[in-house]
Motif scaffolding. Structure first.
Motif, PDB file in Angstrom:
ATOM      1  N   GLY A   1       4.673  23.125 -32.257  1.00 51.91           N
ATOM      2  CA  GLY A   1       5.144  21.746 -32.252  1.00 51.91           C
ATOM      3  C   GLY A   1       6.128  21.561 -31.107  1.00 51.91           C
ATOM      4  O   GLY A   1       6.146  22.337 -30.146  1.00 51.91           O
ATOM      5  N   GLU A   2       6.978  20.541 -31.210  1.00 51.99           N
ATOM      6  CA  GLU A   2       7.958  20.286 -30.152  1.00 51.99           C
ATOM      7  C   GLU A   2       8.895  21.475 -29.964  1.00 51.99           C
ATOM      8  O   GLU A   2       9.213  21.869 -28.842  1.00 51.99           O
ATOM      9  CB  GLU A   2       8.763  19.023 -30.479  1.00 51.99           C
ATOM     10  CG  GLU A   2       7.949  17.732 -30.446  1.00 51.99           C
ATOM     11  CD  GLU A   2       7.527  17.346 -29.044  1.00 51.99           C
ATOM     12  OE1 GLU A   2       8.057  17.921 -28.068  1.00 51.99           O
ATOM     13  OE2 GLU A   2       6.644  16.471 -28.927  1.00 51.99           O
ATOM     14  N   LEU A   3       9.357  22.051 -31.071  1.00 55.02           N
ATOM     15  CA  LEU A   3      10.272  23.190 -30.980  1.00 55.02           C
ATOM     16  C   LEU A   3       9.564  24.443 -30.490  1.00 55.02           C
ATOM     17  O   LEU A   3      10.008  25.103 -29.545  1.00 55.02           O
ATOM     18  CB  LEU A   3      10.925  23.447 -32.337  1.00 55.02           C
ATOM     19  CG  LEU A   3      11.822  24.705 -32.433  1.00 55.02           C
ATOM     20  CD1 LEU A   3      12.964  24.623 -31.441  1.00 55.02           C
ATOM     21  CD2 LEU A   3      12.330  24.875 -33.854  1.00 55.02           C
ATOM     22  N   GLY A   4       8.469  24.794 -31.137  1.00 56.10           N
ATOM     23  CA  GLY A   4       7.768  26.028 -30.783  1.00 56.10           C
ATOM     24  C   GLY A   4       7.278  26.040 -29.351  1.00 56.10           C
ATOM     25  O   GLY A   4       7.386  27.059 -28.656  1.00 56.10           O
ATOM     26  N   SER A   5       6.721  24.921 -28.890  1.00 54.78           N
ATOM     27  CA  SER A   5       6.202  24.866 -27.513  1.00 54.78           C
ATOM     28  C   SER A   5       7.334  25.002 -26.493  1.00 54.78           C
ATOM     29  O   SER A   5       7.186  25.701 -25.481  1.00 54.78           O
ATOM     30  CB  SER A   5       5.432  23.563 -27.291  1.00 54.78           C
ATOM     31  OG  SER A   5       6.257  22.424 -27.493  1.00 54.78           O
ATOM     32  N   ARG A   6       8.469  24.368 -26.755  1.00 47.59           N
ATOM     33  CA  ARG A   6       9.600  24.464 -25.832  1.00 47.59           C
ATOM     34  C   ARG A   6      10.154  25.892 -25.808  1.00 47.59           C
ATOM     35  O   ARG A   6      10.505  26.422 -24.753  1.00 47.59           O
ATOM     36  CB  ARG A   6      10.707  23.484 -26.230  1.00 47.59           C
ATOM     37  CG  ARG A   6      10.373  22.025 -25.935  1.00 47.59           C
ATOM     38  CD  ARG A   6      11.393  21.068 -26.540  1.00 47.59           C
ATOM     39  NE  ARG A   6      11.075  19.698 -26.252  1.00 47.59           N
ATOM     40  CZ  ARG A   6      11.587  19.006 -25.236  1.00 47.59           C
ATOM     41  NH1 ARG A   6      12.444  19.587 -24.413  1.00 47.59           N
ATOM     42  NH2 ARG A   6      11.257  17.744 -25.044  1.00 47.59           N
TER      43      ARG A   6
ATOM     44  N   SER B   1      -2.447  21.235 -30.497  1.00 47.43           N
ATOM     45  CA  SER B   1      -0.991  21.398 -30.336  1.00 47.43           C
ATOM     46  C   SER B   1      -0.634  22.141 -29.059  1.00 47.43           C
ATOM     47  O   SER B   1       0.462  21.964 -28.514  1.00 47.43           O
ATOM     48  CB  SER B   1      -0.408  22.147 -31.547  1.00 47.43           C
ATOM     49  OG  SER B   1      -0.878  23.481 -31.584  1.00 47.43           O
ATOM     50  N   PHE B   2      -1.542  22.955 -28.554  1.00 51.40           N
ATOM     51  CA  PHE B   2      -1.249  23.733 -27.357  1.00 51.40           C
ATOM     52  C   PHE B   2      -1.109  22.866 -26.110  1.00 51.40           C
ATOM     53  O   PHE B   2      -0.646  23.333 -25.076  1.00 51.40           O
ATOM     54  CB  PHE B   2      -2.321  24.815 -27.146  1.00 51.40           C
ATOM     55  CG  PHE B   2      -2.408  25.796 -28.289  1.00 51.40           C
ATOM     56  CD1 PHE B   2      -1.276  26.450 -28.750  1.00 51.40           C
ATOM     57  CD2 PHE B   2      -3.624  26.048 -28.905  1.00 51.40           C
ATOM     58  CE1 PHE B   2      -1.352  27.348 -29.811  1.00 51.40           C
ATOM     59  CE2 PHE B   2      -3.712  26.942 -29.967  1.00 51.40           C
ATOM     60  CZ  PHE B   2      -2.569  27.594 -30.420  1.00 51.40           C
ATOM     61  N   LYS B   3      -1.510  21.599 -26.218  1.00 55.90           N
ATOM     62  CA  LYS B   3      -1.334  20.673 -25.099  1.00 55.90           C
ATOM     63  C   LYS B   3       0.150  20.401 -24.831  1.00 55.90           C
ATOM     64  O   LYS B   3       0.502  19.892 -23.762  1.00 55.90           O
ATOM     65  CB  LYS B   3      -2.062  19.356 -25.385  1.00 55.90           C
ATOM     66  CG  LYS B   3      -3.584  19.486 -25.417  1.00 55.90           C
ATOM     67  CD  LYS B   3      -4.255  18.147 -25.703  1.00 55.90           C
ATOM     68  CE  LYS B   3      -5.776  18.276 -25.714  1.00 55.90           C
ATOM     69  NZ  LYS B   3      -6.453  16.982 -26.002  1.00 55.90           N
TER      70      LYS B   3
ATOM     71  N   THR C   1       7.539  26.307 -37.553  1.00 60.37           N
ATOM     72  CA  THR C   1       6.787  25.184 -38.120  1.00 60.37           C
ATOM     73  C   THR C   1       7.742  24.244 -38.841  1.00 60.37           C
ATOM     74  O   THR C   1       8.906  24.571 -39.074  1.00 60.37           O
ATOM     75  CB  THR C   1       5.700  25.664 -39.106  1.00 60.37           C
ATOM     76  OG1 THR C   1       6.294  25.981 -40.368  1.00 60.37           O
ATOM     77  CG2 THR C   1       4.952  26.881 -38.566  1.00 60.37           C
ATOM     78  N   ASP C   2       7.230  23.071 -39.258  1.00 61.42           N
ATOM     79  CA  ASP C   2       8.069  22.112 -39.981  1.00 61.42           C
ATOM     80  C   ASP C   2       7.955  22.296 -41.497  1.00 61.42           C
ATOM     81  O   ASP C   2       8.339  21.422 -42.265  1.00 61.42           O
ATOM     82  CB  ASP C   2       7.727  20.676 -39.595  1.00 61.42           C
ATOM     83  CG  ASP C   2       6.257  20.340 -39.826  1.00 61.42           C
ATOM     84  OD1 ASP C   2       5.529  21.182 -40.391  1.00 61.42           O
ATOM     85  OD2 ASP C   2       5.838  19.226 -39.456  1.00 61.42           O
TER      86      ASP C   2
END
Length: 207
Positions: free
Chosen positions: A9-14, A35-37, A73-74
């Motif tokens: 998500g926003e956190l994991g990708s960053r 989500s990998f985008k 994850t959330d």
């Protein structure tokens, strides 16, 4: 360091992007391939699609060679379940778990997990900005986060020495920032007198 990030998500990708920028070998798992985008074009790690609680999915992501795992994850329950799996089945001790519900944080820490509660961190920063009109910085050491709050010197402190500044609840006085923007630390040998232009630095553990 070989690191597995669970949740893109926003956190994991960053987090995955940041780890890559600092030279770490990163793999990231998410059940949704879309989500990998969220990953940057410079991400050069491994992406694995699948249910992160599945042992085979974790193995495909290289869990057996990982030094550290971050569950982002959330879903608090999913995060703690995966954290326990990687600790118990793969003997990885450097595991950091994202927590959204502050009420669950103590329970998770009871299991020996390193937790980061973003709700508590955000609440502390927003309260300080709204109610105290202060500058707030947060730094994480290990599994704990310290909040550094900078407040203008109150009228009753002007003319008093630094060692006379009262500590607020659960806070310690780090020092002051003077008119030249120099930081004067609060030490036993320092008897600096507070002026009207000084700003006082306080710190406390918030997570």
């Amino acid at each position: 360091m070989n690191t597995l990030v669970v949740g893109c998500g926003e956190l994991g990708s960053r987090l995955a992007d940041m780890l890559c920028r600092y030279g770490h070998n990163v793999s990231i798992v998410d059940r949704d391939p879309e989500s990998f985008k969220l990953l940057s074009d410079d991400f050069d790690g491994i992406t694995v699609t699948g249910m992160p609680m599945d042992i085979e999915v974790l193995k495909k992501a290289g869990i057996e060679n990982c030094d550290a795992v971050a569950t982002t994850t959330d879903d608090d329950n999913l995060n703690i379940t995966i954290s326990q799996i990687v600790r118990e089945f793969f003997d990885i001790q450097n595991v950091v778990t994202r927590i959204i519900d502050p009420a669950r944080e103590k329970i998770f820490k009871h299991f020996g997990l390193q937790t980061i509660c973003e709700t508590k961190l955000s609440t502390e920063a927003m309260f300080s900005a709204l109610a105290e009109k202060t500058s707030v910085k947060q730094i994480t050491f290990g599994a704990s986060t310290l909040s550094f709050v900078i407040r203008e010197a109150e009228q009753f402190l002007i003319g008093r020495s630094m060692d006379e500044i009262p500590n607020r609840s659960n806070e310690l006085v780090v020092g002051v920032i003077n008119r030249d923007n120099d930081v004067i630390l609060n030490t036993e040998k320092n008897n600096a007198v507070i002026s009207s232009t000084d700003k006082i630095i306080y710190t406390k553990v918030i997570d």
